[in-house]
Design an enzyme around this catalytic site. Structure first.
Site, PDB file in Angstrom:
ATOM      1  N   GLU A  84      -2.570  -7.188   7.436  1.00 38.63           N
ATOM      2  CA  GLU A  84      -1.217  -6.990   7.967  1.00 38.63           C
ATOM      3  C   GLU A  84      -0.973  -7.875   9.180  1.00 38.63           C
ATOM      4  O   GLU A  84      -1.919  -8.334   9.839  1.00 38.63           O
ATOM      5  CB  GLU A  84      -1.006  -5.512   8.327  1.00 38.63           C
ATOM      6  CG  GLU A  84       0.343  -5.163   8.943  1.00 38.63           C
ATOM      7  CD  GLU A  84       1.560  -5.490   8.085  1.00 38.63           C
ATOM      8  OE1 GLU A  84       1.806  -6.686   7.823  1.00 38.63           O
ATOM      9  OE2 GLU A  84       2.296  -4.564   7.704  1.00 38.63           O
ATOM     10  N   HIS A 105       0.830  -1.207   0.000  1.00 34.09           N
ATOM     11  CA  HIS A 105       0.000   0.000   0.000  1.00 34.09           C
ATOM     12  C   HIS A 105       0.863   1.256   0.000  1.00 34.09           C
ATOM     13  O   HIS A 105       2.029   1.237   0.391  1.00 34.09           O
ATOM     14  CB  HIS A 105      -0.939   0.010   1.214  1.00 34.09           C
ATOM     15  CG  HIS A 105      -0.222   0.020   2.527  1.00 34.09           C
ATOM     16  ND1 HIS A 105       0.367   1.148   3.055  1.00 34.09           N
ATOM     17  CD2 HIS A 105       0.003  -0.962   3.414  1.00 34.09           C
ATOM     18  CE1 HIS A 105       0.936   0.864   4.210  1.00 34.09           C
ATOM     19  NE2 HIS A 105       0.736  -0.420   4.453  1.00 34.09           N
TER      20      HIS A 105
END
Length: 191
Positions: free
Chosen positions: A83, A9
């Site tokens: 994550e 990201h």
């Protein structure tokens, strides 16, 4: 042969502030949105993906949404791309004291109440396998996170990357695959 474009990201508020993200809802910064647009433009020149998949965390979703707009692709969410769980370190600065951390075996370190990278590799490896089977011989874009990218490298290459070598924000790893087998990973350099 199919290709997977694994993307970290864009810069999040947590990255900017140098803290382990406290919540999945931390957004991108303006820099992160710019990085996502640049990655999308690079991909538009480099490939024609048929599939776009993202972690459910906001910073990855925002990155994927920008990429999807540029490439005109719908977005699919894959929960297992989330994550790493940093446990008690969530919301704390990156330089938080880690007395039990061994850089020579970083993949086995467990933040108190969190996950090891070995555990992350099992989870995200299964997700990548599902995505590669779904993509088959077509190109696919997969948006995730820094620790996830390290774990995906391990899954594809069979070894852990050099300690401290995290793919930069909006960095891209190209993974070729065929018949359920990975053919290696290459870090794509872009301006």
């Amino acid at each position: 042969m199919g290709r997977l474009f694994l993307i970290r990201h864009g810069e999040s508020e947590g990255n900017r502030d140098r803290v382990f993200t406290a919540t999945p809802e931390v957004p991108l910064t303006e820099t992160g949105r710019r990085q996502a647009r640049e990655a999308a433009e690079f991909l538009r020149r480099y490939c024609a993906p048929a599939l776009l998949v993202s972690s459910p965390f906001r910073r990855a979703r925002e990155t994927a949404e920008i990429i999807g707009e540029v490439l005109d692709l719908p977005l699919a969410i894959e929960d297992d791309l989330r994550e790493r769980n940093y446990g008690e370190y969530a919301g704390r600065p990156y330089d938080t004291a880690r007395p039990d951390f061994d850089p020579a075996a970083y993949w086995g370190w467990r933040p108190p109440g969190g996950e090891t990278l070995e555990e992350v590799a099992v989870r995200v490896g299964r997700a990548l396998d599902r995505i590669s089977m779904r993509a088959d011989h077509r190109d696919a874009v997969v948006v995730s996170h820094g620790a996830v990218m390290m774990a995906l490298w391990r899954h594809v290459m069979g070894e852990w990357a050099v300690p401290g070598r995290v793919v930069r924000n909006a960095g891209i790893l190209l993974v070729e695959h065929q018949g359920g087998r990975y053919r290696g990973a290459t870090l794509l350099e872009r301006p």
